[in-house]
Design a protein around this motif. Structure first.
Motif, short mmCIF file in Angstrom:
data_model
loop_
_atom_site.label_atom_id
_atom_site.label_comp_id
_atom_site.label_asym_id
_atom_site.label_seq_id
_atom_site.Cartn_x
_atom_site.Cartn_y
_atom_site.Cartn_z
N ARG A 124 0.87 -1.31 0.02
CA ARG A 124 -0.03 0.03 -0.05
C ARG A 124 0.82 1.17 0.05
N THR A 125 0.65 2.17 -0.88
CA THR A 125 1.20 3.56 -0.75
C THR A 125 0.24 4.74 -0.30
N ASN A 126 0.99 5.79 -0.04
CA ASN A 126 0.64 7.17 0.18
C ASN A 126 1.55 8.16 -0.12
N PHE A 127 1.27 9.41 -0.34
CA PHE A 127 2.30 10.06 -0.91
C PHE A 127 1.86 11.66 -0.26
N ALA A 128 2.87 12.47 -0.32
CA ALA A 128 2.75 14.12 0.10
C ALA A 128 3.35 14.88 -0.61
N GLN A 129 3.19 16.19 -0.73
CA GLN A 129 4.26 16.96 -1.24
C GLN A 129 4.40 17.84 -0.07
N VAL A 130 5.72 18.06 0.16
CA VAL A 130 6.22 18.77 1.10
C VAL A 130 7.00 19.69 0.65
N VAL A 131 7.46 20.80 1.58
CA VAL A 131 8.20 22.03 1.64
C VAL A 131 9.30 21.66 2.74
#
Length: 389
Positions: free
Chosen positions: A148-155
């Motif tokens: 299973r995967t999840n993603f996030a855009q971060v600074v």
């Protein structure tokens, strides 16, 4: 900081070791690094003594080879940033760039090693390129092997790094009981209870001026450490700062720099003083002067974080790399500070700008690593966010 007893991690595409450094600070125990770049591998070995590095093409590396070298029968976390520079927002995008498909070997090694979790860092351009098709391809590849995967855009600045570096993070697990969440930002809007972003001044204000002595390798610090970021940077560091070297600007860049104040770029230069090619850049189709901004020849502001540190930070014509007070590009040590490498971290060999510019900021890696550490221990009790892209 790991004492060697924490969860094990293998760092694929380890480069100079920024990801391993941050994960080690978070309590993980790096077991093996893998990278094809001999200069980056030398830096990794220098700063992570006792951690073996497999220095060859990732396509030739096997899971068994990694386990044998690590001396373990399983791995808790596989981490890495397979290059997808063809999707980078810095420079020309190239969909068919062969580097875009190095993630397939990341997936292959995850399948061979079957870690409880993986962490993959990459450029934010892959998130939106071709309406997200490349991101979906990555998710499907992991799903096919049972993750299973999840993603996030971060600074990065939102986690204490003095740099507005945008990245996408993928995490995944084959354990149905592990949540796939990301840490909340620690820095940002103070009205929301967050700490303010770390500024350029807070990051490098204790480093000495270079003046006209561009090549002196070791220099005395200008002041004692001021503020928590400088204290962090100088923890266990030598008495003198290293790699704080520069080079003079070109005659053209020197002329332009005289007109550029902090937080300003090429647009601040009067048209009459621009070279002809820049005068053409200043005009739009109707012949009028452009009024938008550019980061070409941009001088850093002491009151804000730095922009993304790229492999070209020694070239002020390529981006926002003019020193805030001196007419020069930032030094190697200043670039490393903006990436959140401690001053004890030494870069060896050649191609140092590439080593620094391609690295994962250690403090970003530490923030994510501390959260993954809690998940692996079953201590994930805090309010977290999921997709932030």
């Amino acid at each position: 900081m790991s004492d060697g007893s924490g969860p094990s991690v293998v760092d694929l595409f380890c480069g100079a070791g920024g990801l391993s450094e941050g994960l080690r600070q978070a309590g993980f125990c790096p077991k093996v690094g893998v990278d094809f770049d001999s200069h980056a591998a030398a830096t990794y070995r220098h700063n992570h003594p006792g951690v073996p590095v497999i220095e060859k093409d990732i396509s030739e590396v096997t899971g068994k080879e990694i386990l044998d070298l690590a001396g373990v029968d399983h791995v808790d976390l596989i981490a890495g940033g397979p290059s997808c520079q063809g999707f980078s927002t810095h420079g020309k995008r190239m969909q068919d760039d062969p580097r875009n498909f190095l993630f397939e070997h990341f997936v292959r090694l995850v399948n061979e090693l079957r870690p409880r979790m993986f962490l993959m860092e990459n450029v934010k351009g892959m998130l939106t390129y071709n309406k997200g098709a490349f991101r979906r391809q990555i998710e499907a590849a992991f799903e096919e092997i049972g993750y299973r995967t999840n993603f996030a855009q971060v600074v990065a600045a939102d986690y204490g790094v003095p740099q507005l570096r945008h990245r996408i993070l993928f995490i995944g697990t084959c354990d149905d009981h592990l949540p796939l969440t990301f840490p909340n930002p620690t820095h940002g809007d103070v009205e929301k209870g967050l700490r303010p972003h770390v500024t350029v001044e807070e990051a490098i204000g204790d480093l000495p001026s270079i003046g006209q002595d561009f090549l002196q390798e070791y220099r005395a610090y200008r002041t004692a450490p001021r503020g928590p970021y400088q204290v962090y940077s100088r923890s266990n560091a030598p008495q003198k700062v290293s790699m704080h070297v520069g080079r003079p600007l070109s005659p053209q860049a020197s002329k332009l720099a005289k007109f550029i104040g902090q937080g300003e770029g090429l647009r601040a230069v009067p048209v009459d003083h621009l070279p002809e090619r820049f005068k053409r850049m200043r005009r739009i189709s109707n012949g009028q002067l452009r009024r938008d901004c550019t980061t070409l020849y941009h001088r850093l502001s002491t009151e804000r974080p730095a922009y993304t540190i790229t492999c070209n930070y020694k070239n002020v014509a390529s981006g926002p790399f003019l020193h805030p007070h001196e007419d020069r590009s930032i030094s190697h040590r200043e670039a490393a500070r903006f990436m959140s490498f401690p001053d004890r971290y030494e870069f060896v060999g050649a191609a140092i700008p590439r080593q620094i510019g391609n690295a994962v900021p250690p403090l970003l890696a530490r923030a994510v690593g501390e959260h993954l550490f809690e998940i692996l221990r079953g201590d994930d009790q805090r309010d977290q966010h999921y997709h932030v892209a």
